[in-house]
Design a protein around this motif. Sequence first.
Motif, PDB file in Angstrom:
ATOM      1  N   GLN A  98       0.841  -4.491  -1.619  1.00  0.00           N
ATOM      2  CA  GLN A  98       1.970  -3.606  -1.322  1.00  0.00           C
ATOM      3  C   GLN A  98       1.793  -2.909   0.020  1.00  0.00           C
ATOM      4  OE1 GLN A  98       2.393  -0.955  -4.655  1.00  0.00           O
ATOM      5  NE2 GLN A  98       3.146  -2.552  -6.033  1.00  0.00           N
ATOM      6  N   GLY A 101       3.271  -5.186   2.512  1.00  0.00           N
ATOM      7  CA  GLY A 101       4.632  -5.670   2.281  1.00  0.00           C
ATOM      8  C   GLY A 101       4.707  -7.050   1.662  1.00  0.00           C
ATOM      9  N   GLY A 137       6.123  -6.300   7.228  1.00  0.00           N
ATOM     10  CA  GLY A 137       6.081  -6.839   5.875  1.00  0.00           C
ATOM     11  C   GLY A 137       6.477  -8.295   5.765  1.00  0.00           C
TER      12      GLY A 137
END
Length: 318
Positions: A98, A101, A137
């Motif tokens: 996370q 991304g 990301g």
Amino acid sequence: MGGGPFGAADPVQAAGLAGARAADDGVPVRDLVLGLLRAAAGAAAGPALLERVMAAALDGYARANHAELARHETDRAAFVTDLLTGRADPGGLAQRAQRYGIRLSATHVVLVARGASLTPALAHRVDAALAARYGDGNTLTTLRDGELVCISAGGLRGLAAELAHHLVGELGPGGWQIGAGRPHAGLPGLTRSLDEARGCLDHAAKLGFTAPVLNAADLLVFPVLLRDRDAITDLVTTVLGPLREARGGAQPYLDTLTVLFEHQGNYTATARHLHLSVRAVTYRLDRIRDLTGYHPGEPTQRFTLHTAVLGARLLGWP
């Protein structure tokens, strides 16, 4: 900054520590400098001391930034390694993903670049450039085992060409090559796309392909050939084995076939590439037919002969 470092027993040392703390806290350089100037005015510090204090603070700031960048790159490289090998706990890996991304369930493509002059600093610049082009990301680029590895969201158009553009700007043309895996979903798909990208570069090294960008989708025949090594070995020795009996051995004839197939059967282009006359090329091809029973000019024999030549190059035969 209050009295700042000027009230300390060693103002220069205190300034270095203050600069490092400012970097760790995310204080802009401009604010650090203004704070030092205000503290110097309040302490009536002379120009010589101010210069030393300012230099020490900026050095401390730069060292802290460099250390943070090194930690960031180390964490990134470790994450990419865990991501591509699947050794880490999936739950923990998803949490770490996370930060970058990356959604582990999504479709991704892995690109791998090999070259003699790839460095962590270059990888950092390329990563920043690709992020600026495609958005945070969507790409993650780092140096891993001497290779530039780029993980990207599936469907980014022109990514391989964009990566090549930056490598040309950094290293110039030549001296590097990019392999692009196919899009695959999920965590196992990342490993598969990585293997495909590396496979492109391995095949290029064996087959002498010099294109700057190679796509796994264009080279699917080679894993198929190598999947049954006994069968391809039998094909090579059966079809091309008799060329060993030719004067000068098999290699000149294998080279002629390789160049002929690369030039779509054009005798003139083949002769030019090999620095031979068209008559000499024709003689070699006729000699191949006499020895093996196969001729590239025969449509029913061309595929078998071409497959055997590719297999020979993959196997390093003769």
